[in-house]
Every structure is written in C-alpha cells, then in structure tokens.
Design an enzyme around this catalytic site. Structure first.
Site, PDB file in Angstrom:
ATOM      1  N   HIS A  43       0.850  -1.202   0.000  1.00  0.00           N
ATOM      2  CA  HIS A  43       0.000   0.000   0.000  1.00  0.00           C
ATOM      3  C   HIS A  43       0.884   1.249   0.000  1.00  0.00           C
ATOM      4  O   HIS A  43       0.654   2.192  -0.760  1.00  0.00           O
ATOM      5  CB  HIS A  43      -0.906   0.024   1.237  1.00  0.00           C
ATOM      6  CG  HIS A  43      -2.211  -0.685   1.067  1.00  0.00           C
ATOM      7  ND1 HIS A  43      -2.291  -2.048   0.971  1.00  0.00           N
ATOM      8  CD2 HIS A  43      -3.490  -0.207   0.985  1.00  0.00           C
ATOM      9  CE1 HIS A  43      -3.570  -2.396   0.854  1.00  0.00           C
ATOM     10  NE2 HIS A  43      -4.314  -1.298   0.841  1.00  0.00           N
ATOM     11  N   HIS A  81       0.234  -3.292   9.338  1.00  0.00           N
ATOM     12  CA  HIS A  81       1.680  -3.179   9.133  1.00  0.00           C
ATOM     13  C   HIS A  81       2.342  -2.515  10.330  1.00  0.00           C
ATOM     14  O   HIS A  81       1.713  -1.748  11.076  1.00  0.00           O
ATOM     15  CB  HIS A  81       1.998  -2.349   7.876  1.00  0.00           C
ATOM     16  CG  HIS A  81       1.772  -3.083   6.597  1.00  0.00           C
ATOM     17  ND1 HIS A  81       2.621  -4.071   6.150  1.00  0.00           N
ATOM     18  CD2 HIS A  81       0.785  -2.971   5.671  1.00  0.00           C
ATOM     19  CE1 HIS A  81       2.169  -4.541   4.995  1.00  0.00           C
ATOM     20  NE2 HIS A  81       1.056  -3.891   4.690  1.00  0.00           N
TER      21      HIS A  81
END
Length: 325
Positions: free
Chosen positions: A94, A141
């Site tokens: 991302h 993350h």
C-alpha cells in the site's frame, strides 16, 4: 483466520478517514483513478503511472514472499482487515503503490501543466502519507513495513526517472512491445515464489501485471494507428479554467468508461473461469480450485489484461463515437 476481532470505535473521524485512505491502495482505486487519468488528463501521465505502478507492485509483492516477515501480532494489535492478513508484511505494498502513483503523477505533470510546485508536492506527500498511516491504524503493518515500502518506491522512482523517455519511446514504437508486454508478465506470474500456505499475493500480482500488459498493448496500438487522443489543452491553460461543460464531459467519459471496464471484467472473468473449469473439471464456485497455479494465473491475467486493453482502446473508440473526445 476469517474471523474479525471485536472492537469499539472511539473516534469516527479517524476510523473513516483511515478506512477510506486504505482503500486508496486497493483495486477500487486503481480501476477508477488510472483510467480516469487516461480518459481525462493525459495519455503520457497515465502511461507513466501504470508502468511504474506495475514495476513497483511486482517488486513489492515478490519481496514480501521472499522475506516472509510476519504482520503485527494480534493481539495486542487490532486488525480491521481480514483478507490481507494471509499475506506477509514487509514491505507495505500500500505504501509502495501510494508513493509510486502520487509522485509519478506529480513528476509527470510538473512540466506540462500550470500549478504551483509546492501545491503538487504537498498533494503527493499528503496522499502517500494518508495511505501509509492507514496501514498502521488498521493494524496491518508495522512502522518499519511502511517506511520500507515508501523508501523502496522512492529509490525505484529515482532510478526510473532518467530512463523514462527511452522506456516510453520503446513502449510506443518497438515492434516487439506487444509480444513482450504479454510474455514477460506471464513468465513472471508463472514463476512467482512458491509458499507453504496459500497467499493472495500471487493472484494480486497477476491482476496488476495483467492490467499493465493489456494497457501497454493498448498504448502501442493507439500510437501505431494514430488513434484520436483526448485533448488536454484546457489543463495546460490551468486547472482554474474549468467550465461546467468540461466537468460534464469528464464525468460522462468516466461513467461510460467505467461501465465498459466493469462489464469487461465480469464478462472475461466468467468466460475464463468457464473455459478453465471445463478444462480442469471444477465448478466455478470452487474456491480451492481457483487458487491453483494453472487456474489462478490464466484467469486473472486474461480478465485484467482485457480490462487494461478495454480501457485504453475500446473505451476511447466509444467516447469518439458518442462525441466525447
């Protein structure tokens, strides 16, 4: 896996802001923003973003499955997404995609359109930062994953920028471009790193490379046959000169285009799965069968290369027919 954690939302502003920001790094954004740029802004800008996006995402996805760094432990982290939990964490794709797309757009438009340098740089920074922060907020993350992803994209952008004009020229003029655009991504997808357990990264990578392959063939074909290009004079005069008519035309292009793209995706997906199901003797609803290498790669590559080709060739022809060029 497949079970969501219970949590209480205490700040709805952050919750919806970062849920929306996370969506800016997913398929729904790619399949709308990248074609919108091609149909309404500039072919060269769109080409640059699509090629850079394809390269960056392939490197990011492969890196994940080679490094095999786990995602944050839950608990203590609360994860707001389920699907991507099956993937590894480092680097954050991302973060890579957001950095690549936003700064590619900024670099590609900087010398072509009239807008303040500081405003463009700020917009690219804010866009990529929001997506990066969303990966921390949603618990998908670590800080290191996000920083690593952004830095890898930054390095790739620096390396690709000096060679971009040569790459772009070859993409548009080389007689080998259509063949290589199909063969190279397919070879990469079929030779994707093997994992002990299933991960959606191979399928996602095939989706991205397929879309990039179809679009690249479309770019080459349009250049060879001098297909009508969308006018960008209004953008060159400045973004502040938009008129109501321009906005209506842009929205009409987008609406017509996105309908064609979505129909193409659904049609080609059904056809590809139907043919592969007949070949390998499985029903279309069999999820496990669809995850097999000999099924997942061809059906996703056929589907999304058709989407990329449709967006760059079929949709412009339809726009011209409808008087929207």
């Amino acid at each position: 896996q497949g079970c969501t954690q219970k949590y209480i939302v205490k700040n709805y502003f952050y919750y919806y802001l970062f849920k929306f920001s996370a969506a800016l790094g997913e398929e729904i954004f790619y399949i709308t923003f990248l074609p919108f740029t091609y149909w309404n802004i500039d072919h060269s800008v769109s080409r640059r973003m699509i090629i850079v996006w394809s390269i960056v995402m392939y490197i990011g996805q492969v890196s994940k499955d080679i490094l095999k760094w786990p995602r944050p432990l839950s608990p203590p982290v609360v994860k707001l997404e389920v699907r991507t939990d099956a993937e590894y964490g480092m680097p954050s794709t991302h973060a890579m995609a957001a950095t690549a797309i936003s700064f590619s757009f900024f670099i590609a438009t900087l010398n072509h359109y009239k807008y303040p340098f500081e405003l463009g740089l700020l917009a690219a920074f804010v866009f990529s930062t929001l997506v990066c922060l969303s990966r921390l907020y949603t618990g998908m993350h670590t800080v290191l994953d996000v920083i690593g992803g952004a830095l890898i994209s930054a390095v790739l952008l620096v390396l690709l920028d000096p060679a971009w004009d040569v790459i772009d020229h070859l993409l548009l003029t080389s007689p080998f471009c259509p063949l290589l655009s199909i063969v190279v991504p397919l070879v990469l997808c079929y030779n994707y790193p093997k994992l002990d357990n299933y991960s959606p990264t191979r399928g996602d990578t095939t989706t991205i490379l397929g879309a990039g392959a179809g679009a690249t063939v479309g770019f080459w074909l349009n250049n060879q046959y001098a297909a009508p290009a969308y006018t960008s004079e209004n953008f060159q005069l400045g973004f502040h000169l938009f008129t109501a008519k321009m906005v209506v035309v842009m929205l009409a292009r987008f609406f017509v285009g996105i309908v064609v793209v979505l129909l193409t995706r659904q049609l080609m997906k059904s056809m590809a799965l139907g043919m592969l199901g007949y070949r390998y003797k499985f029903p279309m609803c069999d999820l496990e069968a669809r995850r097999r290498l000999e099924v997942e790669v061809p059906y996703k590559f056929i589907t999304y290369s058709s989407v990329g080709f449709s967006a760059t060739v079929i949709v412009p022809l339809l726009h011209e027919l409808l008087g929207l060029m």
